[in-house]
Structures are given as structure tokens and as C-alpha cells.
Scaffold this active site. Structure first.
Site, PDB file in Angstrom:
ATOM      1  N   ALA A 192      33.512  35.470  42.832  1.00  0.00           N
ATOM      2  CA  ALA A 192      34.906  35.791  42.488  1.00  0.00           C
ATOM      3  C   ALA A 192      34.944  36.761  41.310  1.00  0.00           C
ATOM      4  O   ALA A 192      35.722  37.723  41.301  1.00  0.00           O
ATOM      5  CB  ALA A 192      35.685  34.518  42.169  1.00  0.00           C
ATOM      6  N   ASP A 193      34.106  36.537  40.315  1.00  0.00           N
ATOM      7  CA  ASP A 193      34.009  37.462  39.186  1.00  0.00           C
ATOM      8  C   ASP A 193      33.533  38.839  39.647  1.00  0.00           C
ATOM      9  O   ASP A 193      34.105  39.872  39.279  1.00  0.00           O
ATOM     10  CB  ASP A 193      33.025  36.925  38.148  1.00  0.00           C
ATOM     11  CG  ASP A 193      33.656  35.949  37.176  1.00  0.00           C
ATOM     12  OD1 ASP A 193      34.862  36.069  36.906  1.00  0.00           O
ATOM     13  OD2 ASP A 193      32.949  35.062  36.676  1.00  0.00           O
ATOM     14  N   LEU A 194      32.471  38.861  40.430  1.00  0.00           N
ATOM     15  CA  LEU A 194      31.864  40.136  40.815  1.00  0.00           C
ATOM     16  C   LEU A 194      32.791  40.947  41.714  1.00  0.00           C
ATOM     17  O   LEU A 194      32.945  42.166  41.528  1.00  0.00           O
ATOM     18  CB  LEU A 194      30.524  39.882  41.502  1.00  0.00           C
ATOM     19  CG  LEU A 194      29.467  39.232  40.605  1.00  0.00           C
ATOM     20  CD1 LEU A 194      28.247  38.827  41.424  1.00  0.00           C
ATOM     21  CD2 LEU A 194      29.054  40.159  39.478  1.00  0.00           C
ATOM     22  N   GLY A 197      35.535  42.364  39.630  1.00  0.00           N
ATOM     23  CA  GLY A 197      35.078  43.522  38.885  1.00  0.00           C
ATOM     24  C   GLY A 197      35.052  44.771  39.740  1.00  0.00           C
ATOM     25  O   GLY A 197      35.477  45.851  39.308  1.00  0.00           O
TER      26      GLY A 197
END
Length: 420
Positions: A192-194, A197
Site C-alpha cells: 500500500a505504501d509502495l 508512492g
């Protein structure tokens, strides 16, 4: 001294797509730094603003830590190193009015600002998008939070793990509930973070193109939960088309059969048959051409409906021979397949090595820092590895000088703890 015409010609650096773009990076941890590292790899000048003393949280997220040339651990965690190359670091106390003034000065000369503060936090310091864009109307401000700037959850802190659960990803990840080991399972990396980003980098590039055409900046509101919902892709579409929530399938595919792991006589392999022609080739190699003629298995839709009948038969056949025998025949016949590697095997793979997916960079604490390389392969404006992930405040003096601070002013700011 030789004459100038006797000097060896210098090798010009290749052009970079984002050369001349200044990014003020107020983000930390992963989603924001992953976005700004992508921009930095493409040539943007990224100024990473960190807290004096501690810096980005991920600097201490170890072990493992970078080892110096004597083999001793440094204070630089591998986690931090993986998301912060090609940046310059300045440590500024954002709670100090003098520090806030410095950030405003940097923002006046920036093209992009990326931040992942909680909703409303920057307004407390007079550093919200509206204030900064009033002074720099062409500024693109990208805010990354767990849940976005609107909605009932907007003030919640957002973490990848929690979003994987809330956004449905853990309901489709892991072994089937009716089999041993079934139950909720997160993905092995913070997807989810990647993904957030990367989506943020795409949005920033679109906003810059608009700004270059019109002079108008804009705000970008990115949320981990939004991204998590979007990246469900075909599974989200499955639900919206049927009203039925898909469940966990382990290593199998929701919509394609056979498309999963199978056990050979000496280990596991992946079989990823994507169409009926590939299935017919597979059947020939497996010694079961009758499967391709069987009305229960001939078409993918039929195989999906009868997977519980077909898959055990495939498993029984594949277990009779070593995996390299199978993989060699499948690859020769263009039947999609693959080995299951750990990271050591993946980085040693000749295809990975031929694609230059690691890069070695000099670092202040070691002669050679190895990092995962960028996957972006541009023919005219390639990625360049210009700077190792910076030490905390490594470029403080350099960057303050660029916004007009003289040596005495810089010394005063350092002495008063405004910068570090």
C-alpha cells in the site's frame, strides 16, 4: 601543465527527464520517500527535510544496518537506505518559527512539495498548501496520508498493515480458509505504501505538465486506502460485477486455471497457463492431451468451474519428475512457468543481473553501498545514480547557502538548534 587541447575530453552526463525540477520533501517512512526517490532517480533535485537529532523514522528501523569498511554496524538502517538515494538532507526544526521561515523560503523556489503529515498539522506551522501556494502559485503540493484530506477517517493515522486489512487485501491474500494455514495474511512487503508512492509520482508528473503549460500549481490528495482499493484491480472488478466478495485462494488465481504453484518431485514450481493454446501445449508435455479435449477443461472458463477436479490431476502428474525437467520443457514450448527463488537466488539470476538491477554507490561510511536499482529503463534520459542516501543533515550548510544564508547566519541557526 598540458594545454587545454591536450586534456582528455570530459564525458558529458546524459540528459535527465526531471533535470531542473526542485522537490521539497517533507515526508518520511516509505510512501512519500518512495515517491521522491522515483523523482530523484529521474533527475529531480530532492531536498529531504528531517527532524534534527533523529531524522526520518526509518533511519533506526533495524537491524540490518549499513556496515562500515571495518564491518561494524553504522546508524544507517537498510530500510532507510532503500528509499532515499539521489537526495540531499537538511535537518530543520519545524516547530521553531525560524525553521518554519526556512521551509517557506525553500518552498518559494520549489516546483513540488511532498508531505505526509496528519491532516491539518502543517497549518499549525503556517506551512499548509494554501499558504505556500499563495507565495508560489506554480507549486505542486502532494499530500500523502492514510485516508485522504476528506471523509470520516481523515484524521486517523494510516499505516500500511492496517490499510491492507481495511482495504480488503488481506481477505484475498493467504491460504484458503478451509485448508491448513488458512486465515488473514498480509503481503510480504508494504505494497500500500509502495503503490501510493508510485501513484503519487504519476500524479506529480501530470501536475507538472499542467503547470508548465499554464503556470498553475495544484494540490494532490493521495491516500493509502484509496490506492489499496484501486490496486485490487481484477478482484475489485470481480466483486463489482457479481456482488460476491472473493476469498483467499492461496497460490491459485481467482480467474485462471492452472495458474498456481505445484510440487515437483524435488521442489515447487509455478505454472501460469494464461490461455487455451498454452493449456494444450502443457497437456502434451504432461502426457495428458486428453485434458485439452475434455469439455470440462478445454476452455479457461470450464477449467475455473472444474478446478477442484482438474488441479489434483495436474498435481499428481507434476510430482512424478524433477522441477528442472518440467521447467525446461515448459520454457521450450512457451508455456509460462517459473522457479520460486529466495532473494539470494533472485539477485543471482542471470536475467536480473543482465538487467542491472543492483547498483553500487560510494557512501560516506563505506566505499561501496549496494542498493536495488531503479526498474525504469529510458533510452534517452536514463536514470542516474548521483548521490548515496544522505546522512542526517549532510547538506544543511550547502542548502542554506543556496537560499541566501551567509556563514554567520548558518552558524547561528546551528547554534540555536533551528537546523542540524
Amino acid at each position: 601543465m598540458p594545454n587545454d587541447d591536450q586534456l582528455p575530453p570530459s564525458t558529458p552526463l546524459p540528459p535527465m527527464s526531471l533535470a531542473g525540477v526542485r522537490v521539497l520533501d517533507l515526508s518520511r517512512v516509505l510512501a512519500g520517500p518512495w515517491c521522491t526517490q522515483t523523482l530523484a532517480d529521474l533527475g529531480a533535485d530532492v531536498v529531504k527535510v528531517e527532524r534534527p537529532g533523529n531524522g526520518d523514522d526509518t533511519r533506526s528501523w533495524g537491524p540490518p544496518y549499513l556496515k562500515d569498511d571495518q564491518g561494524a554496524d553504522t546508524a544507517e538502517a537498510a530500510y532507510y537506505l532503500g528509499a532515499n538515494r539521489n537526495k540531499r538532507s537538511i535537518a530543520i526544526d519545524i516547530a521553531n518559527p525560524a525553521g518554519q521561515d526556512l521551509i517557506r523560503r525553500f518552498a518559494r523556489g520549489a516546483d513540488v512539495l511532498v508531505e505526509n503529515f496528519k491532516v491539518g498539522d502543517l497549518a499549525r506551522y503556517g506551512l499548509d498548501a494554501a499558504t505556500l501556494m499563495a507565495e508560489n502559485p506554480g507549486l505542486v503540493v502532494c499530500s500523502i496520508t492514510g485516508f485522504g484530506q476528506t471523509g470520516p477517517y481523515r484524521e486517523r493515522a494510516g499505516y500500511d498493515y492496517a490499510v491492507q486489512g481495511l482495504g480488503g487485501l488481506m481477505s484475498v491474500t493467504g491460504e484458503r480458509d478451509d485448508l491448513p494455514g488458512g486465515g488473514p495474511q498480509k503481503v510480504g512487503v508494504a505494497v500500500a505504501d509502495l503503490f501510493t508512492g508510485l501513484y503519487s509520482a504519476v500524479a506529480i508528473l501530470a501536475a507538472l505538465r499542467h503547470r508548465d503549460a499554464t503556470g498553475q500549481g495544484q494540490r494532490i490528495d493521495m491516500a493509502l486506502l484509496d490506492t489499496q482499493i484501486a490496486m485490487l484491480a481484477n478482484l475489485g472488478a470481480n466483486y463489482l460485477c457479481t456482488g460476491r466478495a472473493p476469498g483467499r485462494m492461496g497460490n491459485a488465481h481467482q480467474n485462471i486455471v492452472p495458474y498456481q504453484t505445484f510440487e515437483a518431485s524435488d521442489g515447487y514450481l509455478i505454472l501460469a497457463v494464461g490461455n487455451d493454446g498454452q493449456f494444450a501445449k502443457f497437456c502434451e508435455i504432461a502426457g495428458r492431451p486428453d485434458w485439452a479435449q475434455d469439455p470440462r477443461f478445454a476452455r479457461n472458463a470450464d477449467r475455473v468451474r472444474h478446478r477442484d477436479l482438474l488441479v489434483p490431476q495436474i498435481a499428481a502428474v507434476l510430482k512424478t519428475r524433477p522441477r528442472q525437467d518440467w521447467l525446461g520443457q515448459f520454457e521450450a514450448a512457451h508455456v509460462p512457468c517459473g522457479a520460486i527463488n529466495d532473494l539470494a537466488e533472485a539477485f543471482a539470476d542471470p536475467q536480473v543481473q543482465s538487467r542491472d538491477m543492483t547498483v553500487a554507490m560510494p557512501h560516506p561510511l563505506t566505499e561501496q553501498l549496494r542498493l536495488v536499482a531503479s526498474p525504469l529503463k529510458l533510452s534517452v534520459t536514463p536514470v542516474a545514480y548521483r548521490r548515496a542516501p544522505p546522512l542526517l543533515g549532510e547538506h544543511t550548510r550547502e542548502l542554506l547557502a543556496e537560499i541566501g544564508c551567509d556563514a554567520q547566519q548558518i552558524d547561528t541557526l546551528l547554534h540555536e538548534g533551528v537546523v542540524g
